[in-house]
Every structure is written in structure tokens, then in C-alpha cells.
Design an enzyme around this catalytic site. Sequence first.
Site, PDB file in Angstrom:
ATOM      1  N   ASP A   1       0.848  -1.197   0.000  1.00 23.29           N
ATOM      2  CA  ASP A   1       0.000   0.000   0.000  1.00 23.29           C
ATOM      3  C   ASP A   1       0.885   1.249   0.000  1.00 23.29           C
ATOM      4  O   ASP A   1       1.692   1.433   0.911  1.00 23.29           O
ATOM      5  CB  ASP A   1      -0.876  -0.027   1.253  1.00 23.29           C
ATOM      6  CG  ASP A   1      -1.910   1.094   1.296  1.00 23.29           C
ATOM      7  OD1 ASP A   1      -1.797   2.062   0.528  1.00 23.29           O
ATOM      8  OD2 ASP A   1      -2.827   0.992   2.128  1.00 23.29           O
TER       9      ASP A   1
ATOM     10  N   GLY B   1      -1.896  -4.780  -2.381  1.00 22.71           N
ATOM     11  CA  GLY B   1      -1.888  -3.341  -2.210  1.00 22.71           C
ATOM     12  C   GLY B   1      -2.949  -2.830  -1.254  1.00 22.71           C
ATOM     13  O   GLY B   1      -3.362  -3.522  -0.318  1.00 22.71           O
ATOM     14  N   HIS B   2      -3.409  -1.608  -1.518  1.00 23.58           N
ATOM     15  CA  HIS B   2      -4.330  -0.879  -0.647  1.00 23.58           C
ATOM     16  C   HIS B   2      -5.666  -1.611  -0.498  1.00 23.58           C
ATOM     17  O   HIS B   2      -6.137  -1.837   0.614  1.00 23.58           O
ATOM     18  CB  HIS B   2      -4.530   0.508  -1.258  1.00 23.58           C
ATOM     19  CG  HIS B   2      -5.358   1.448  -0.450  1.00 23.58           C
ATOM     20  ND1 HIS B   2      -4.986   1.878   0.799  1.00 23.58           N
ATOM     21  CD2 HIS B   2      -6.543   2.080  -0.738  1.00 23.58           C
ATOM     22  CE1 HIS B   2      -5.897   2.733   1.256  1.00 23.58           C
ATOM     23  NE2 HIS B   2      -6.855   2.855   0.354  1.00 23.58           N
ATOM     24  N   PHE B   3      -6.258  -1.999  -1.630  1.00 20.88           N
ATOM     25  CA  PHE B   3      -7.555  -2.681  -1.612  1.00 20.88           C
ATOM     26  C   PHE B   3      -7.336  -4.186  -1.507  1.00 20.88           C
ATOM     27  O   PHE B   3      -7.597  -4.946  -2.452  1.00 20.88           O
ATOM     28  CB  PHE B   3      -8.364  -2.313  -2.854  1.00 20.88           C
ATOM     29  CG  PHE B   3      -8.988  -0.952  -2.790  1.00 20.88           C
ATOM     30  CD1 PHE B   3     -10.186  -0.747  -2.137  1.00 20.88           C
ATOM     31  CD2 PHE B   3      -8.362   0.145  -3.377  1.00 20.88           C
ATOM     32  CE1 PHE B   3     -10.770   0.506  -2.061  1.00 20.88           C
ATOM     33  CE2 PHE B   3      -8.924   1.407  -3.316  1.00 20.88           C
ATOM     34  CZ  PHE B   3     -10.133   1.598  -2.653  1.00 20.88           C
TER      35      PHE B   3
END
Length: 316
Positions: A256, A282-284
Site C-alpha cells: 500500500d 496493495g491498498h484494496f
Amino acid sequence: MNPVLSGHANSPAKTQSQVPATSIHRVMADGVEIFYRVAGDAAAPVLLLLHGFPTSSFMFRELIPRLADEYRVIAPDLPGFGFTEVPAKRNYIYSFDALAGTIEAFTEALGLDRYVIYIFDYGAPTGLRLGMRHPERVTAIVSQNGNAYEEGLGDAWGPIRKYWSEPTEENRDVLRQNILTLETTRWQYTHGVTNPEAVAPEGYTLDTALMERPGNKEIQLDLFLDYASNVKLYPKFQEYFRKSKPPLLAIWGKNDPFFIPAGAEAFHKDIPNAQVRFLDTGHFALETHAVEIADAIKDFLDARGVSDRREKELSR
């Protein structure tokens, strides 16, 4: 095997008929018509899922059915996001204090007096305000890239930090042109993912369509500016952790660019027994690791007696 039908790591695989159905509802709270998704036995322990920017409860579409066999899973859309509607006459001021106040009213409208909170991105400062206001209500916290420490803020915050220090129309327009776009939203979903082509387009496409509604970009820019209030509140969040010591699982997409791994590790400073796990995404993280996250949540909460199965066993 269809991943939606796969069971908990320690449970037999579910058949189609055993997968709890998710229903959608709306309720008025704090003068706002809140859209929310819900699944699971009404008598089961509650798991409140709080989404982040720029998404909505839609981000939990894969997680909800994987948890609803043991929990009452409830996922609202925050004001300014998804399908929650804020009447013009409400004159809503978009700030994180306001979001927390609305979600607090939402929990009270639904009669939720005890719940686990799942916090992601914007859901973190929203949910942690609930924890500070009502520590007796929050039975545990699952933080999926939900930050509460300065060291967790990555370099991707640079343009927004500049806006905090110089809230000019020029800097606001830079964010409007460079962040509030389909390309950047897609990048948030795919950055740090081993196989970006595996990320389904529905999420970032829906987010972009909803962000393009008249006036919504100005709402997002107001929240970018107000995010500085969350950073100022970090010491208070950390004081809440030390005093209340809620059981906490930090399960983190380690790639992220916004909320970096140091933010997950930092929970140990104030909750020494916090569990911290990293995923190669990553972020999601739910877009690629919904099965792993669901299993980790169940293991974490089962071990602490916060599950429908555990309560049924104790009642025998």
C-alpha cells in the site's frame, strides 16, 4: 472451486444454499438516508464494516458472505459515498467528526450496542472516533490498512499534505485533476498487486461513476483537507488503545503506498498483544485476498470468544 462457496479454513465447504444472503436497506439517521448491506443471523455478534475512499460498502461484497455464517455483518455507505443520500436541507458539513457522528447515529438507529469494527482507510478515523466515544461498545478491532500512526503515512500523501499546509484553490485544483480521476482510482486498486489484470473493474468503475455525480468531487476535496484533523487526533486514538486495550488484528496489504507497513507494526506500541499480518498485495487487499482476510478474522475472533459458534457452544 468458486471462492464465494469455499468455507472457513477449519469448516467444511459450503453449498450454495448455505451461503448467507446479503440484503440491502436504508435507514434515516442524523438526518441522512443511510444505505447499508447486511447478512447473518440477527442474534449473532455484530461486525460493523467501515469502508474508505473512494469506495463504498460494495468493497465488502466478497467478505460479507464469508463472515455471515457466524456474525451479523453490517456495512453502511458513509455520507458522500456509495448510495447514502444526504438531503440538501441537511446542510451537511463533510468532516470526519461529522462522518463519525452520522455512523454513531446509524448504530443507535439499528440498536447496535456491541460490535466488532472492521476499519479500512477513511473507516479508521471514523470507527476509532466511535471507539473513543463508546469504548464499551467496541468488542474488537480489525484494521485492514486502517492507519492511526504518523509512521504509517506513505509518500503518496505528499500532494495532500501540501494542501493541508497551503489550502489554496490552486492546490485544491491539483488534487481535483490528479487524484479524482478514473486513472488514479484504478491505480489505487491495482498498485502493489502481483497480477493487476486479476482485479475486477467493477469496483473502481463504480467508484468513479459515483464520484462524478454533481458536487461530489467538492465533497471529496473537503475531506482531503479535513484528513489533517485525523493526524492531529492520532495521539488520542493511541491513548484509547492504551486505556481500553481492544483486541486488535491488523491485516495489511504490505504494498500500500498510502498506509505503509510501519503503521501496522505501530499498533504494538499501545496494544502489545495486537496481531499483525501482512499480505502481498496493495491498498484494496479485499480485491485479491478476501479468503485469507475472512479466515484471519474468524480465527482471531473465535480465539477471543467473539463468534456465534462460540456463543452457541457456551450456551449448551
